[in-house]
Design a protein around this motif. Structure first.
Motif, PDB file in Angstrom:
ATOM      1  N   PHE A   7       0.823  -1.210   0.000  1.00 49.44           N
ATOM      2  CA  PHE A   7       0.000   0.000   0.000  1.00 49.44           C
ATOM      3  C   PHE A   7       0.852   1.252   0.000  1.00 49.44           C
ATOM      4  O   PHE A   7       0.506   2.263  -0.575  1.00 49.44           O
ATOM      5  N   PHE A   8       2.000   1.199   0.660  1.00 51.48           N
ATOM      6  CA  PHE A   8       2.850   2.369   0.768  1.00 51.48           C
ATOM      7  C   PHE A   8       3.655   2.530  -0.509  1.00 51.48           C
ATOM      8  O   PHE A   8       4.408   1.650  -0.894  1.00 51.48           O
ATOM      9  N   GLU A   9       3.491   3.683  -1.175  1.00 49.74           N
ATOM     10  CA  GLU A   9       4.096   3.872  -2.473  1.00 49.74           C
ATOM     11  C   GLU A   9       5.582   4.142  -2.392  1.00 49.74           C
ATOM     12  O   GLU A   9       6.348   3.744  -3.251  1.00 49.74           O
ATOM     13  N   ASN A  10       6.026   4.818  -1.335  1.00 46.15           N
ATOM     14  CA  ASN A  10       7.441   5.164  -1.233  1.00 46.15           C
ATOM     15  C   ASN A  10       8.185   4.053  -0.518  1.00 46.15           C
ATOM     16  O   ASN A  10       8.384   4.078   0.682  1.00 46.15           O
ATOM     17  N   LYS A  11       8.597   3.039  -1.277  1.00 53.02           N
ATOM     18  CA  LYS A  11       9.241   1.870  -0.677  1.00 53.02           C
ATOM     19  C   LYS A  11      10.577   2.229  -0.021  1.00 53.02           C
ATOM     20  O   LYS A  11      11.010   1.592   0.916  1.00 53.02           O
ATOM     21  N   SER A  12      11.258   3.288  -0.530  1.00 51.90           N
ATOM     22  CA  SER A  12      12.579   3.624  -0.017  1.00 51.90           C
ATOM     23  C   SER A  12      12.533   4.094   1.427  1.00 51.90           C
ATOM     24  O   SER A  12      13.513   4.008   2.148  1.00 51.90           O
ATOM     25  N   SER A  13      11.366   4.596   1.859  1.00 49.34           N
ATOM     26  CA  SER A  13      11.247   5.091   3.223  1.00 49.34           C
ATOM     27  C   SER A  13      10.712   4.029   4.167  1.00 49.34           C
ATOM     28  O   SER A  13      10.464   4.302   5.335  1.00 49.34           O
ATOM     29  N   LEU A  14      10.508   2.826   3.657  1.00 44.16           N
ATOM     30  CA  LEU A  14       9.921   1.752   4.443  1.00 44.16           C
ATOM     31  C   LEU A  14      10.999   0.787   4.914  1.00 44.16           C
ATOM     32  O   LEU A  14      11.684   0.173   4.099  1.00 44.16           O
ATOM     33  N   SER A  15      11.174   0.673   6.223  1.00 46.38           N
ATOM     34  CA  SER A  15      12.146  -0.264   6.780  1.00 46.38           C
ATOM     35  C   SER A  15      11.478  -1.611   7.014  1.00 46.38           C
ATOM     36  O   SER A  15      10.365  -1.685   7.539  1.00 46.38           O
ATOM     37  N   ARG A  16      12.153  -2.673   6.628  1.00 49.15           N
ATOM     38  CA  ARG A  16      11.630  -4.029   6.773  1.00 49.15           C
ATOM     39  C   ARG A  16      12.551  -4.813   7.707  1.00 49.15           C
ATOM     40  O   ARG A  16      13.736  -4.966   7.429  1.00 49.15           O
ATOM     41  N   ILE A  17      11.971  -5.315   8.795  1.00 46.82           N
ATOM     42  CA  ILE A  17      12.749  -5.934   9.862  1.00 46.82           C
ATOM     43  C   ILE A  17      12.172  -7.323  10.156  1.00 46.82           C
ATOM     44  O   ILE A  17      10.979  -7.458  10.426  1.00 46.82           O
ATOM     45  N   LEU A  18      13.013  -8.334  10.099  1.00 49.67           N
ATOM     46  CA  LEU A  18      12.566  -9.684  10.428  1.00 49.67           C
ATOM     47  C   LEU A  18      12.378  -9.788  11.939  1.00 49.67           C
ATOM     48  O   LEU A  18      13.296  -9.490  12.706  1.00 49.67           O
ATOM     49  N   HIS A  19      11.204 -10.212  12.349  1.00 47.07           N
ATOM     50  CA  HIS A  19      10.890 -10.210  13.786  1.00 47.07           C
ATOM     51  C   HIS A  19      11.786 -11.144  14.584  1.00 47.07           C
ATOM     52  O   HIS A  19      11.930 -10.978  15.798  1.00 47.07           O
ATOM     53  N   GLU A  20      12.430 -12.122  13.927  1.00 40.49           N
ATOM     54  CA  GLU A  20      13.285 -13.075  14.633  1.00 40.49           C
ATOM     55  C   GLU A  20      14.716 -12.586  14.782  1.00 40.49           C
ATOM     56  O   GLU A  20      15.522 -13.244  15.456  1.00 40.49           O
ATOM     57  N   ASP A  21      15.079 -11.472  14.143  1.00 45.77           N
ATOM     58  CA  ASP A  21      16.420 -10.925  14.321  1.00 45.77           C
ATOM     59  C   ASP A  21      16.674 -10.626  15.797  1.00 45.77           C
ATOM     60  O   ASP A  21      15.767 -10.168  16.510  1.00 45.77           O
ATOM     61  N   LEU A  22      17.893 -10.868  16.256  1.00 46.94           N
ATOM     62  CA  LEU A  22      18.204 -10.667  17.669  1.00 46.94           C
ATOM     63  C   LEU A  22      17.998  -9.222  18.113  1.00 46.94           C
ATOM     64  O   LEU A  22      17.633  -8.966  19.254  1.00 46.94           O
ATOM     65  N   ASP A  23      18.248  -8.276  17.192  1.00 47.60           N
ATOM     66  CA  ASP A  23      18.094  -6.873  17.534  1.00 47.60           C
ATOM     67  C   ASP A  23      16.873  -6.255  16.870  1.00 47.60           C
ATOM     68  O   ASP A  23      16.820  -5.041  16.648  1.00 47.60           O
ATOM     69  N   ALA A  24      15.865  -7.069  16.573  1.00 47.86           N
ATOM     70  CA  ALA A  24      14.686  -6.579  15.863  1.00 47.86           C
ATOM     71  C   ALA A  24      13.981  -5.462  16.630  1.00 47.86           C
ATOM     72  O   ALA A  24      13.604  -4.437  16.047  1.00 47.86           O
ATOM     73  N   SER A  25      13.809  -5.639  17.924  1.00 48.53           N
ATOM     74  CA  SER A  25      13.123  -4.619  18.720  1.00 48.53           C
ATOM     75  C   SER A  25      13.915  -3.314  18.745  1.00 48.53           C
ATOM     76  O   SER A  25      13.340  -2.219  18.681  1.00 48.53           O
ATOM     77  N   LYS A  26      15.231  -3.424  18.810  1.00 44.46           N
ATOM     78  CA  LYS A  26      16.071  -2.228  18.787  1.00 44.46           C
ATOM     79  C   LYS A  26      15.967  -1.521  17.444  1.00 44.46           C
ATOM     80  O   LYS A  26      15.926  -0.290  17.379  1.00 44.46           O
ATOM     81  N   GLN A  27      15.930  -2.299  16.356  1.00 43.07           N
ATOM     82  CA  GLN A  27      15.766  -1.704  15.027  1.00 43.07           C
ATOM     83  C   GLN A  27      14.441  -0.970  14.921  1.00 43.07           C
ATOM     84  O   GLN A  27      14.373   0.150  14.390  1.00 43.07           O
ATOM     85  N   ILE A  28      13.382  -1.580  15.422  1.00 43.28           N
ATOM     86  CA  ILE A  28      12.068  -0.933  15.405  1.00 43.28           C
ATOM     87  C   ILE A  28      12.109   0.354  16.210  1.00 43.28           C
ATOM     88  O   ILE A  28      11.591   1.392  15.789  1.00 43.28           O
ATOM     89  N   SER A  29      12.735   0.300  17.383  1.00 44.25           N
ATOM     90  CA  SER A  29      12.856   1.480  18.238  1.00 44.25           C
ATOM     91  C   SER A  29      13.583   2.612  17.518  1.00 44.25           C
ATOM     92  O   SER A  29      13.130   3.769  17.522  1.00 44.25           O
ATOM     93  N   ASN A  30      14.706   2.297  16.896  1.00 37.07           N
ATOM     94  CA  ASN A  30      15.490   3.322  16.202  1.00 37.07           C
ATOM     95  C   ASN A  30      14.701   3.934  15.043  1.00 37.07           C
ATOM     96  O   ASN A  30      14.728   5.157  14.841  1.00 37.07           O
TER      97      ASN A  30
END
Length: 207
Positions: A7-30
């Motif tokens: 749905f979001f047209e500007n893909k370059s501004s969209l961060s994609r984070i695998l929920h199983e990554d060890l630092d996934a929550s930190k990435q989301i926070s940042n």
């Protein structure tokens, strides 16, 4: 539920984070902290979905987990398993949020469907989420920013796909997202103070 992860047209501004990554929550926070406005505004987390559908329960699960955390007061959280925001009450709840907060910065949290290889991905970016986009429901867009979780595969009989989504995956993703928002809340004052200083400094330099 935003059934279309594209749905979001500007893909370059969209961060994609695998929920199983060890630092996934930190990435989301940042990512979340980088989207916060300057000067500061009330931050509202609008968690969209229903506990009547496993796949669509991501938002209410995030809201419930945030309500249980001590620092959730840094943000105003709406939408829980007990008191969900869904298609039937979305317009009313958004109106309540606007009346309760002066110029709120709203972060929409919702589940979505996507490609097989994208299941388990958390997306964070600027702009709203569009609940019901894949089932032809005329619902208002939600948020100045969004966090969405791809919980299953789109393309065919989405309603049944949602009903048969594994709760184990949805719960794991909800915990990752809630922790990311929680970590952002613990740093928000420091971040906003720095942003406010830079904004004020730049304003003073402007002739």
């Amino acid at each position: 539920m935003n059934l279309k992860s594209s749905f979001f047209e500007n893909k370059s501004s969209l961060s994609r984070i695998l929920h199983e990554d060890l630092d996934a929550s930190k990435q989301i926070s940042n990512e979340l902290l980088s989207l916060l406005p300057v000067p500061p505004r009330p931050i509202v987390i609008a968690c969209i979905g229903t506990d009547r559908s496993t796949g669509d329960s991501l938002g209410p699960l995030v809201g419930t987990l945030l309500k249980e955390k001590t620092s959730s007061s840094e943000f105003f959280v709406y939408g829980t398993l007990e008191d969900p925001i869904h298609a039937m009450n979305l317009k009313e709840r958004l109106n309540d949020i606007q009346q309760s907060h002066l110029n709120p910065f709203i972060i929409g949290v919702d589940a979505c469907l996507g490609k097989v290889k994208s299941v388990g991905i958390v997306q964070v970016g600027a702009g709203p989420v569009k609940p019901g986009a894949g089932v032809n429901k005329e619902l208002p867009a939600v948020g100045d920013a969004h966090i969405t979780g791809i919980v299953n595969v789109s393309g065919f009989m989405e309603f049944m796909v949602l009903q048969n989504t594994r709760l184990n995956l949805v719960l794991k993703m909800a915990k990752t997202i809630a922790n990311g928002i929680y970590f952002a809340g613990s740093q928000i004052h420091q971040k906003q103070a720095f942003q406010q200083f830079n904004w004020t400094f730049n304003q003073e330099k402007t002739p």
